[in-house]
Each structure stands twice: as structure tokens, then as C-alpha cells.
Write an enzyme that holds these catalytic residues in place. Structure first.
Site, mmCIF file in Angstrom:
data_model
loop_
_atom_site.group_PDB
_atom_site.id
_atom_site.type_symbol
_atom_site.label_atom_id
_atom_site.label_comp_id
_atom_site.label_asym_id
_atom_site.label_seq_id
_atom_site.Cartn_x
_atom_site.Cartn_y
_atom_site.Cartn_z
ATOM 1 N N SER A 74 30.847 42.740 34.376
ATOM 2 C CA SER A 74 31.468 41.354 34.639
ATOM 3 C C SER A 74 32.354 41.636 36.124
ATOM 4 O O SER A 74 32.020 42.569 36.803
ATOM 5 C CB SER A 74 32.662 41.370 33.559
ATOM 6 N N LYS A 75 32.958 40.459 36.267
ATOM 7 C CA LYS A 75 33.779 40.564 37.750
ATOM 8 C C LYS A 75 34.410 41.874 38.061
ATOM 9 O O LYS A 75 34.394 42.169 38.879
ATOM 10 C CB LYS A 75 34.513 39.471 37.784
ATOM 11 N N ARG A 76 35.009 42.427 36.916
ATOM 12 C CA ARG A 76 35.963 43.677 37.251
ATOM 13 C C ARG A 76 35.013 44.783 37.883
ATOM 14 O O ARG A 76 35.612 45.965 38.352
ATOM 15 C CB ARG A 76 36.562 44.204 36.058
ATOM 16 N N HIS A 77 33.839 44.726 37.705
ATOM 17 C CA HIS A 77 32.910 46.029 38.226
ATOM 18 C C HIS A 77 32.673 45.586 39.678
ATOM 19 O O HIS A 77 31.872 46.248 40.413
ATOM 20 C CB HIS A 77 31.400 45.741 37.468
ATOM 21 N N GLY A 78 33.002 44.498 40.331
ATOM 22 C CA GLY A 78 32.776 44.339 41.790
ATOM 23 C C GLY A 78 31.865 43.325 41.989
ATOM 24 O O GLY A 78 31.959 42.042 41.194
#
Length: 470
Positions: free
Chosen positions: A238-242
Site C-alpha cells: 500500500s501507500k505506506r510502503h513508498g
């Protein structure tokens, strides 16, 4: 019938990595079997769909060079067709009007939950004909009450779902707009899609769609549900992984060949082979060889693949992509060495094209100050004489080539009885502004002779200032 696959993203955001892998697998399978590859934009979520997202999808597909043979088709342009099929299902007794309110449906679900039964609409309006004339209604598909649906999944094997587990799903909202499970069925039917490749988060939708296709007397396509991609932490990507947007990877300096090569291996393998040309992917890829387990995204592995392609693809091709990064960083490359030459000397020194552009600025632009650490360490008073001597020798050169430059640096070290580092490092800092560069003789060859001499003078002035202030 020709083999046909499709990629059908919703334009509610960018083209993410999972979608790109689905598109790649669909494209490869069509290419391998000399079939058709359709691009379909599922934009029926009018509130969330945007033109910017459509553009992002197109940009991502074009950057990856995944060319579609049909489309792009937009679902919002097919509403008349969906209404026609909905009417057909109602007419044939496979769908019905449902006047139950959202509150009533929720009460049905709560009642089922209290009894420990499957939470679903209880079919109150399924067989009624006493329709009120003044109430809004939705259209529900009349799902079979017994029997099983068997998904012959190319990746996961046979999956059996009891019809008792399925709801009478809504296929048209109260405003008449069709729902996802209806539109995707009609599109796959009309477009003669033979193989549906998509993420395994769609497994729950597939039995509903198979039942609708059966009610329409349509051919059932083959399904291939690809397991999800996990981040480095084992959780869903997801977005939190960059960077999970395809175009973010372009912006970060990856080559499209590197991302494609990495994605094809993220859920499929051919022995221990890691690097695949596009032609090899097409020749070797098969849906039945896809992994059943989720795959973990590994940025370090992607970097390794990117470095491989920067070093092995034609420098002229890599230079085309580097030019974009140069422009993004405001570097004017009209004067200076060719970008092809930059690729040749920098490719094995960086991880990305963005980094290559960043460290190559001094080839195209003058600098007004030196890197502070390099200045302190290498432009000391002891470097004054080596710089003065090497400047004279460089100025005398009639041929500005790496071999002659190297000889001049060597001669300086011998004349002053110094190690090469005592001459080379001050000269490197003087001419590049910092302590890192490709081989010094090649670096200087790519710079105009006059610029090299002027930069040495600037370094000598910096040393003189340092002496004066000490």
C-alpha cells in the site's frame, strides 16, 4: 475464437504496481497466444472517477509499453447496453425489482447474524409481483438457491462455492445505474474475453459473475486469480510502503524494462532465471506457472535489476530516459557531453537514472562552491603545488583525450614524487566540485579543456583563501 484478455482498471487513482503486474500478465498471455489484449476503463463510479486517473493509467501503460489491441473502452459510454441486458434478465425471470429499504436489508442481515446464518438479503421481493407504484426500487439478480458454482481457476485450481452462500446481488441501483458485477459480465461477454486475469481479491465476485453469465447463456471465460503483492513487512502493499504508483517508479529513476522484469518475477518463475528480455517473457510465460502464494516486494531486488538494465541496454536508449530526468532537475544538456557518454561512464556507479542525473550536473553546469567535506579534506595548502603543476601540463596538451590527460597526471605525480592520490583527488575536487566521479582522465575528457583549467584556478583561489584565513 481468438484468445482475448483484458485489463480493466477503475480510474479512481494511479496505476499501481499490482495493477501493472495484472496488465503485464494479461498482455503476455495474449502475446504468447497471438491473441487480443483489451484495455477497458471501468469508470461507472462517477463520483470517484477522474480524468487525471485515466491519464495516469494511460501514462503507465504507455511508459511500460504494454500496447493494447482494442480499446480503450469506457463503461460510461455503454450504459444503454447495460440497461438492455438488465431488462433482458428481468424479462427472462432471472432478475426482479426489490423495494426493500437499506434499513430493512440491514435488519434482515442482523436477524440472520443472530441466528448464526449467512448475513444476506432474505429474498423478500424475489417472487412477489405486488409492486408498489410510488416507491424506489433496485434490480436484484435471482441467484440460484441450491447447487454449487465451480471456478476452474488456472492459477488456484478448482474452487467450489455453494449458491447458498451467495446473495441476490443488486445489478441496478435505484437511479438505474448498473453495478460492477453486472457491467463486468456484459463487457466480458460482448468483448469475447476468453481469459480473465485479475487479483485474487476478486475471487468472491467470480461465482456471482459466472451465475449471471449462465443466466444470459454466455460463454464462461477462464479465470486466473493472481495472489496479492505484499510489502517488505509482510502486509499488503500500500501507500505506506513508498512508491507503489508505476509513474512514481519512473520519477524515482527506474527503467521500464527493469520494472517489467521485476514484476514478471513477482509471482511467476522459470527455473532460476532472473533476467528476461521482453521476447523471453512472451515465449516463456504461462498463467499455469504463476505462484499460488502471495509475493513479497523487495526494493533491493528491483534496484539490482535496474542496475543491470542501465549497464546492459544500449547507452543511446538509456540516454533517452536519462534526458527526462535531466529536464526534471532543470539541467540544460544542450552544452556538454552527450548523454550517451554520461550513461557509459556513470551506469555502474548509480542505482537509478535520477541519481545519475544528480551526480552528473557538473558536466553541464558550472558550480560556485565546492563540497564542504571535499574542500576541507582535499583542497588543503599541500594541494596547491600539485594543482599548479598539473594545470601547466594539461594546458600544454594538444590532444584532449583520456590517454594524454592520464599521462599528464602521472607525470605530475612523478615530478613531485607524490602518490597518484595526492594529485588525483585535489584535481577531482577542483574539476567536479566534489570527491566522487568516474575515472578522472575520462571525466576530464568529457569536460572542455578551458573549463577544466578555469576550475583548477577556482580551486587554487579557494586554497589561497584558506591559507590567508589560517
Amino acid at each position: 475464437m481468438s484468445l482475448t484478455t483484458r485489463f480493466a482498471p477503475s480510474p479512481t487513482g494511479y496505476l499501481h504496481v499490482g495493477g501493472a503486474r495484472t496488465a503485464l500478465y494479461s498482455w503476455l498471455y495474449a502475446q504468447k497466444n497471438k491473441g487480443q489484449f483489451i484495455l477497458r476503463i471501468e469508470d461507472t463510479d462517477i463520483e470517484r472517477s477522474t480524468q487525471a486517473s485515466v491519464d495516469a493509467i494511460m501514462d503507465g501503460m504507455n511508459w511500460l509499453n504494454l500496447e493494447w489491441t482494442q480499446g480503450p473502452f469506457f463503461q460510461t459510454e455503454r450504459f444503454d447496453r447495460y440497461k438492455e441486458v438488465i431488462a433482458q434478465l428481468v424479462e427472462s425471470g432471472h432478475a426482479y425489482r426489490c423495494y426493500s429499504t437499506a434499513e430493512e436489508v440491514e435488519a434482515m442481515r442482523e436477524e440472520a447474524r443472530a441466528k448464526g446464518e449467512k448475513e444476506k438479503y432474505n429474498g423478500y421481493w424475489r417472487d412477489r409481483t405486488d409492486y408498489p407504484s410510488d416507491k424506489p426500487y433496485v434490480i436484484r439478480f435471482k441467484n440460484p438457491l441450491d447447487g454449487d458454482v465451480v471456478i476452474h481457476d488456472v492459477v488456484k485450481g478448482d474452487i467450489t462455492i455453494s449458491n447458498e452462500e451467495l446473495d441476490d446481488l443488486i445489478i441496478a441501483r435505484s437511479d438505474g445505474t448498473p453495478t460492477y458485477n453486472l457491467t463486468v459480465v456484459v463487457d466480458d461477454w460482448d468483448m469475447e474475453v476468453t481469459h480473465v486475469v485479475r487479483g485474487d481479491d476478486h475471487v468472491s465476485n467470480t461465482p456471482k459473475q459466472i451465475n449471471i453469465l449462465a443466466a444470459l447463456g454466455a460463454e464462461i471465460p477462464q479465470y486466473a486469480h493472481i495472489p496479492m503483492i505484499l510489502g517488505d513487512d509482510g502486509k499488503r502493499l500500500s501507500k505506506r510502503h513508498g512508491a507503489v504508483s508505476v509513474m512514481q517508479y519512473r520519477d524515482d529513476g527506474y527503467l521500464p524494462e527493469a520494472l517489467l522484469n521485476y514484476l514478471v518475477r513477482l509471482g511467476w518463475s522459470h527455473g532460476d532465471q532472473e533476467i528476461f528480455s521482453r521476447e523471453e517473457m512472451i515465449e516463456l510465460f504461462d498463467l499455469k506457472d504463476c505462484n499460488r502464494a502471495p509475493s513479497g516486494f523487495n526494493t533491493e531486488k528491483l534496484i539490482w535489476v535496474n542496475q543491470h538494465y542501465m549497464k546492459t541496454l544500449a547507452p543511446s536508449y538509456v540516454a533517452e530516459h536519462l534526458a527526462w530526468h535531466m529536464a526534471e532537475q532543470g539541467i540544460n544538456t544542450e552544452t556538454g557531453p552527450s548523454l550517451e557518454a554520461i550513461v557509459q561512464v556513470q551506469a555502474d556507479r548509480v542505482k537509478t537514472l535520477k541519481e545519475m542525473a544528480e551526480i552528473s550536473r557538473y558536466f553541464f553546469e558550472d558550480f560556485t562552491e565546492f563540497d564542504a567535506n571535499a574542500l576541507k579534506k582535499h583542497l588543503r595548502p599541500v594541494a596547491q603545488q600539485p594543482l599548479e603543476v598539473v594545470k601547466v601540463k594539461l594546458a600544454e596538451l594538444t590532444e584532449w583525450k583520456a590517454e594524454a590527460i592520464h599521462a599528464a597526471i602521472n607525470a605530475t605525480a612523478e615530478e613531485l614524487s607524490l602518490g597518484m592520490g595526492k594529485v588525483g583527488m585535489p584535481l577531482r575536487v577542483a574539476t567536479t566540485g566534489a570527491g566522487n566521479s568516474p575515472s578522472l582522465d575520462i571525466t576530464l575528457e568529457l569536460l572542455p579543456k578551458e573549463k577544466v583549467l578555469a576550475r583548477i584556478d577556482m580551486a587554487l583561489a579557494a586554497i589561497a583563501e584558506r591559507v590567508a584565513n589560517s
